[in-house]
Design an enzyme around this catalytic site. Structure first.
Site, PDB file in Angstrom:
ATOM      1  N   LEU A  50       2.928 -51.597  14.093  1.00  0.00           N
ATOM      2  CA  LEU A  50       2.141 -51.805  12.883  1.00  0.00           C
ATOM      3  C   LEU A  50       0.745 -51.246  13.091  1.00  0.00           C
ATOM      4  CD1 LEU A  50       3.245 -55.484  12.292  1.00  0.00           C
ATOM      5  CD2 LEU A  50       3.975 -53.500  10.961  1.00  0.00           C
ATOM      6  N   CYS A  51       0.245 -50.580  12.064  1.00  0.00           N
ATOM      7  CA  CYS A  51      -1.070 -49.955  12.175  1.00  0.00           C
ATOM      8  C   CYS A  51      -1.756 -49.982  10.823  1.00  0.00           C
ATOM      9  CB  CYS A  51      -0.918 -48.536  12.669  1.00  0.00           C
ATOM     10  SG  CYS A  51       0.089 -47.531  11.568  1.00  0.00           S
ATOM     11  N   SER A  52      -2.935 -49.387  10.760  1.00  0.00           N
ATOM     12  CA  SER A  52      -3.646 -49.333   9.487  1.00  0.00           C
ATOM     13  C   SER A  52      -3.426 -48.004   8.778  1.00  0.00           C
ATOM     14  CB  SER A  52      -5.133 -49.598   9.679  1.00  0.00           C
ATOM     15  OG  SER A  52      -5.689 -48.670  10.570  1.00  0.00           O
TER      16      SER A  52
END
Length: 101
Positions: A7-9
């Protein structure tokens, strides 16, 4: 088969990490599915994946996401900043597999 979701931005560097992790898994003949999504889609995937790895840039979300994952018996961990920056897919995969053991 174990399933890992990064998960990342933004997703740019995380997609490179996923590619390196997949290559390492293939080389080691490890049966694992590795994908990446924006952290905002976490709840859509919480039941589907076994482990969630956060990019260092969103490490501040760990406690919040772990509270959502705990009822499902899932783990949320932050990828080591140095390994992430060096795109060390092999080391990140090894760490992830240890968390799943």
């Amino acid at each position: 088969m174990k399933k890992i979701l990064l998960l990342c931005s933004a997703g740019m560097s995380t997609s490179m990490v996923v590619k390196k992790m997949r290559a390492s898994a293939e080389e080691k003949k490890v049966d694992v599915l590795i994908e990446a999504q924006g952290f905002e889609s976490f709840q859509d995937h919480v039941e589907e994946y076994d482990l969630f790895l956060l990019g260092p840039q969103i490490r501040f979300k760990k406690d919040e996401l772990q509270k959502l994952a705990t009822p499902y018996g899932k783990k949320v961990e932050v990828i080591d900043m140095v390994d992430y920056g060096m795109v060390n897919g092999e080391k990140i995969l090894t760490s992830a597999l240890a968390l799943l053991a």
